[in-house]
Design an enzyme around this catalytic site. Structure first.
Site, PDB file in Angstrom:
ATOM      1  N   SER A 108      -9.354   1.097   2.388  1.00  0.00           N
ATOM      2  CA  SER A 108      -8.464   2.031   1.730  1.00  0.00           C
ATOM      3  C   SER A 108      -7.317   1.332   1.002  1.00  0.00           C
ATOM      4  O   SER A 108      -6.458   1.992   0.426  1.00  0.00           O
ATOM      5  CB  SER A 108      -7.886   3.015   2.767  1.00  0.00           C
TER       6      SER A 108
ATOM      7  N   SER B 178     -10.020  -1.978   5.968  1.00  0.00           N
ATOM      8  CA  SER B 178      -9.305  -1.605   4.750  1.00  0.00           C
ATOM      9  C   SER B 178      -8.531  -2.722   4.079  1.00  0.00           C
ATOM     10  O   SER B 178      -8.055  -2.550   2.957  1.00  0.00           O
ATOM     11  CB  SER B 178      -8.350  -0.439   5.048  1.00  0.00           C
TER      12      SER B 178
ATOM     13  N   LYS C  74       0.836  -1.194   0.000  1.00  0.00           N
ATOM     14  CA  LYS C  74       0.000   0.000   0.000  1.00  0.00           C
ATOM     15  C   LYS C  74       0.877   1.251   0.000  1.00  0.00           C
ATOM     16  O   LYS C  74       1.963   1.263   0.584  1.00  0.00           O
ATOM     17  CB  LYS C  74      -0.878  -0.051   1.246  1.00  0.00           C
TER      18      LYS C  74
END
Length: 586
Positions: free
Chosen positions: A227, A251, A152
């Protein structure tokens, strides 16, 4: 007065040019292959989901002609341990493996906008170093030698931006690696890219003004989740073997649900979390709600393969980690299990009633488990404190006034993305006394929730009778863009620090539509009312869900992370029709 373009526009153009330049010309898709409108950055943020035609791009890497037959085999044939073994035994070169995944990641980027920082050149250089080392010494660098992975955008990599979709943070490269990146590289893994996130990291749809919106490769009308949405799209398209994200409200588990892959949110302290850019004040997680890092993958076996190497070493890399162990063995399919493995079914959080297809998939999984020798399935009564978890988790996420993040956004003239407009504003810092009150409430809830595992009215019991529970990931199917609703089914287990994972089950079919049949259960409140709008035929065409992945969430008690893997494996085997007997007792 003449119009002055906001500062972020030029920064975004420069960043997009940098990103495009990282993809070699020979890896670029012909324009006619990219579906019309797929990569319009401004439209993807501002235009509603009704403007999109249904488009699925999963097969394009196989049919576009950019990947050789060998590269298709490299990126599709192996699981983690199989691929690492091929490299370690010199049947495949790390350079060829990494190149294959970099090419596939570049294709995924051109179709879904899932990447923020392609690291192809440095990844290929690292792969050549690994090959040289193996040729010289006859031994691999580590147990994940040559494995292509992705992370990420929040995770720092030295010399690379961690802009998290904010123009104010662009072109400010990190000075050091995040501990997880150091750990992965010490194991021999090769980080090939960083992946897209939402503005503020606080929505469940990965969309920002710097990189645009990550699209779901299964259908661009559905959200890719957030996310860790870029990671979910990349893994689903086989552009990386394993991805690493973070989870505070869901997420990791939500993007896994949205793209039909597996997500694993561990307990706090199992995977190094530090060394990230969050756009928040430093140390906030230590006093509020603490996010955790974990993997997304295409199988339970791949989650096991990486966690088996990370967990025992995490304490040597992360100051936020604790000592841990992880058995390297999978659950044997024994003929006669010595003990029953008890899985509880939790059908609701008492706050938002799951929509009919979610109840149906949960019942299907429970029935599959009941047919699995060695597994006992029981219904879990709704714990009285469970409906309180979502609100408390939300308050602990927002203990500050939000000004640090909003200052970054406003400094470059960025607007909030549409979903955040009206939802995010400056607040007021909590006092120490107010924060202490919230944490005291949390402790009381944690104490009460212990009873769920012992089926006892006492918080302190001598025996745990429930090994794992299954429940929804969300109370609705994969929704359209910006329509993800209730986060309580995932944020609750961060509040409680229970490890939790997503297991895909099957696709949404015609029989799940129930056209003309409305829900008759009483509306429980505002969150429940909003959830009904995703099923109300006046506000949604239910056929939009056809073909979308349906998943369940698997949860185990605090720090029982290896047992979560075991439980996910049992559930996965049961729903895939090869359940067999199990011989594990947590």
């Amino acid at each position: 007065m003449a119009y002055q373009e906001p500062s972020y526009v030029a920064v975004a153009q420069r960043k997009q040019a940098e990103l495009a330049a990282a993809i070699p010309s020979e890896w670029r898709l012909p324009a006619y292959i990219v579906p019309e409108g797929m990569l319009s950055i401004s439209e993807s943020i501002t235009v509603g989901p009704k403007s999109y035609q249904r488009v699925e791009v999963m097969d394009i890497p196989r049919t576009c002609g950019l990947l050789t037959l060998k590269e298709l085999e490299i990126t599709e044939k192996y699981d983690v341990r199989g691929l690492v073994a091929e490299i370690a035994q010199s049947r495949l070169k790390a350079e060829d493996v990494v190149r294959g995944f970099c090419k596939r990641a570049s294709i995924a980027q051109q179709l879904t906008r899932c990447l923020t920082e392609p690291l192809f050149d440095r990844a290929l250089q690292r792969a050549r170093e690994l090959d040289d080392h193996l040729q010289r010494t006859g031994t691999p660098i580590g147990p994940l030698h040559g494995l292509p992975v992705s992370v990420k955008d929040t995770f720092n990599i030295k010399g690379v931006d961690s802009s998290i979709g904010l123009s104010a943070l662009a072109f400010k490269p990190a000075k050091a690696n995040a501990p997880l990146v150091d750990l992965l590289e010490s194991l021999g893994a090769v980080v090939i890219a960083k992946t897209n996130v939402p503005q503020t990291l606080a929505t469940l749809d990965s969309c920002n003004h710097l990189f645009g919106r990550t699209l779901n490769p299964l259908n661009r009308k559905w959200t890719a989740g957030g996310s860790t949405g870029g990671e979910g799209a990349l893994i689903a398209m086989r552009g990386s073997m394993v991805g690493f994200g973070t989870d505070i409200g869901g997420s990791i588990r939500v993007p896994a649900m949205c793209q039909g892959i597996y997500g694993f949110k561990p307990s706090n302290g199992r995977v190094p979390y530090g060394g990230q850019q969050s756009g928040q004040i430093e140390g906030k997680g230590r006093i509020g709600l603490q996010a955790v890092a974990g993997p997304l993958a295409r199988s339970v076996a791949d989650i096991n393969a990486v966690m088996a190497e990370i967990v025992p070493r995490a304490e040597l890399f992360g100051e936020d980690c604790i000592p841990g162990s992880w058995s390297s063995q999978s659950i044997p399919l024994a003929l006669a299990p010595p003990h029953n493995f008890t899985i509880g079914v939790l059908k609701t959080d008492g706050l938002v009633t799951p929509l009919p297809p979610i109840i149906r998939i949960l019942n299907e999984v429970a029935n599959s488990l009941r047919r699995t020798p060695g597994v006992e399935v029981i219904d879990i009564p709704l714990p009285p404190v469970l409906p309180k978890c979502q609100a408390l988790a939300g308050r602990l996420m927002g203990i500050d006034d939000g000004s640090h993040m909003l200052d970054l956004i406003e400094s470059m003239g960025e607007d909030l993305i549409p979903w955040l407009q009206g939802r995010m504003k400056r607040g007021k810092d909590l006092t120490v006394g107010q924060l202490a009150t919230l944490q005291a409430q949390r402790a009381e809830i944690e104490k009460e929730m212990m009873k769920m595992w012992t089926l006892s009215s006492q918080a302190s019991s001598v025996a745990r009778l429930v090994d794992a529970i299954i429940c929804p990931v969300a109370p609705h199917p994969v929704p359209e863009l910006d329509r993800y609703n209730a986060v309580g089914y995932t944020s609750t287990f961060v509040l409680l620090d229970y490890p939790a994972g997503t297991v895909p089950v099957r696709s949404f079919t015609e029989s799940d539509l129930e056209i003309g049949r409305a829900m008759d259960a009483p509306v429980l409140g505002s969150w429940d009312k909003a959830n009904r709008q995703l099923w109300d035929e006046k506000t949604v065409d239910r056929r939009v869900y056809l073909g979308s992945p349906l998943s369940v969430q698997v949860v185990t008690p605090k720090q029982h992370d290896y047992q979560l893997f075991q439980a996910m494996e049992i559930v996965d085997r049961a729903v895939q029709g090869h359940g067999g007997p199990t011989s594990a007792k947590l």
